[in-house]
Design a protein around this motif. Structure first.
Motif, mmCIF file in Angstrom:
data_model
loop_
_atom_site.group_PDB
_atom_site.id
_atom_site.type_symbol
_atom_site.label_atom_id
_atom_site.label_comp_id
_atom_site.label_asym_id
_atom_site.label_seq_id
_atom_site.Cartn_x
_atom_site.Cartn_y
_atom_site.Cartn_z
ATOM 1 N N THR A 180 0.838 -1.195 0.000
ATOM 2 C CA THR A 180 0.000 0.000 0.000
ATOM 3 C C THR A 180 0.876 1.249 0.000
ATOM 4 O OG1 THR A 180 -0.125 -0.080 2.420
ATOM 5 C CG2 THR A 180 -1.873 -1.167 1.187
ATOM 6 N N ALA A 181 0.367 2.303 -0.626
ATOM 7 C CA ALA A 181 1.147 3.538 -0.729
ATOM 8 C C ALA A 181 1.271 4.250 0.606
ATOM 9 C CB ALA A 181 0.512 4.466 -1.758
ATOM 10 N N THR A 182 0.262 4.146 1.429
ATOM 11 C CA THR A 182 0.276 4.794 2.741
ATOM 12 C C THR A 182 -0.163 3.801 3.791
ATOM 13 O OG1 THR A 182 -2.009 5.567 2.466
ATOM 14 C CG2 THR A 182 -0.238 7.070 1.776
ATOM 15 N N GLY A 183 0.006 4.183 5.045
ATOM 16 C CA GLY A 183 -0.441 3.330 6.135
ATOM 17 C C GLY A 183 0.725 2.633 6.797
ATOM 18 N N THR A 184 0.398 1.710 7.700
ATOM 19 C CA THR A 184 1.390 0.968 8.470
ATOM 20 C C THR A 184 1.367 -0.481 8.054
ATOM 21 O OG1 THR A 184 1.047 2.463 10.338
ATOM 22 C CG2 THR A 184 2.167 0.376 10.796
ATOM 23 N N THR B 232 4.308 -1.617 2.952
ATOM 24 C CA THR B 232 4.030 -0.291 2.423
ATOM 25 C C THR B 232 5.138 0.092 1.454
ATOM 26 O OG1 THR B 232 5.248 0.815 4.197
ATOM 27 C CG2 THR B 232 2.916 0.365 4.589
ATOM 28 N N PHE B 233 4.859 1.095 0.627
ATOM 29 C CA PHE B 233 5.875 1.568 -0.302
ATOM 30 C C PHE B 233 7.117 2.046 0.456
ATOM 31 C CE2 PHE B 233 3.202 2.724 -4.291
ATOM 32 C CZ PHE B 233 2.683 1.444 -4.298
ATOM 33 N N ALA B 234 6.893 2.755 1.548
ATOM 34 C CA ALA B 234 8.019 3.265 2.328
ATOM 35 C C ALA B 234 8.851 2.126 2.910
ATOM 36 C CB ALA B 234 7.508 4.175 3.441
#
Length: 236
Positions: free
Chosen positions: A41-45, A56-58
């Motif tokens: 997912t692009a955002t979230g935990t 997540t992407f990060a």
């Protein structure tokens, strides 16, 4: 023990083992890597439990992102190694070759020790191949989803690559040891596979859904957690 080691390696060079096992290994590795990146997912935990992880992407852009798919594949690869160790041992009983081997090496501990070490060596080589395949698949998947990969090719990234390989190898050796021990106890391929796979696959999942502490005690869940470097249930 050295002769036993060499004889087991010779047996494992059969085309059915190399190509059949290699195809399954590649399939499991690619599947886990693709799912890791396509479900991110692009955002979230990132959410994680005893059996899977949603990234997540990060998180994937971090130093350990390159081998995240490989780490998630450790449980599936462990099942494959479990089957390899188990069938390699039970085939000696079913084909009657163990008796012949014992005439050449009457010390059973040395004979079994050499066989086991040969299987571990093959598993280690197979995990290197799986790691390289997962990394090769991860790079284009990351670019297709806009995930940065600069953090992968740093000193920290190489450190995570080595530690993830070590965790996954340790996990599959645990799976293999369980299969080897079950084979020695039951001696029948059908019976040992039936009991082992029934426990590791459906039964542990059923127990996990009804017992919160199962991740601390059930072997398949513990081995899978080791392969991923720990989970929120079993800490690293």
């Amino acid at each position: 023990m050295i002769r036993s080691f060499r004889s087991e390696l010779l047996k494992l060079r059969r085309p059915s083992v190399i190509f059949g096992g290699g195809a399954v290994l590649a399939g499991f590795t690619v599947l886990a890597t693709v799912l890791t990146f396509t479900t991110a997912t692009a955002t979230g935990t990132a959410a994680q439990n005893g059996r899977y992880a949603t990234s997540t992407f990060a998180g994937l852009a971090g130093a350990n992102g390159l081998t995240r798919g490989f780490a998630n594949a450790a449980g599936l690869l462990g099942i494959l190694v479990f089957v390899l160790f188990l069938t390699s041992m039970t085939s000696e009983y079913s084909h009657g070759t163990l008796r012949v081997l014992l005439t050449r090496q009457p010390r059973r501990a040395r004979l079994l020790g050499g066989k086991f070490l040969a299987l571990v060596a093959v598993a280690a080589a197979a995990m290197v191949a799986a790691l390289l395949l997962s990394a090769a698949v991860a790079i284009p998947l990351a670019h297709s989803r806009g995930i940065a990969t600069t953090g992968w090719f740093t000193v920290g990234g190489l450190g995570h690559l080595a530690s993830n390989y070590g965790n996954a190898l340790l996990a599959v050796v645990f799976f293999g040891t369980a299969g080897f021990a079950l084979a020695v106890l039951m001696r029948s391929t059908v019976l040992a596979l039936g009991v082992g796979l029934a426990w590791l696959l459906p039964l542990e999942n059923i127990v996990q859904n009804s017992w919160a502490g199962s991740g601390h005690w059930l072997p398949g869940l513990l081995f899978g957690a080791v392969g991923r470097g720990g989970t929120n249930i079993v800490l690293p």
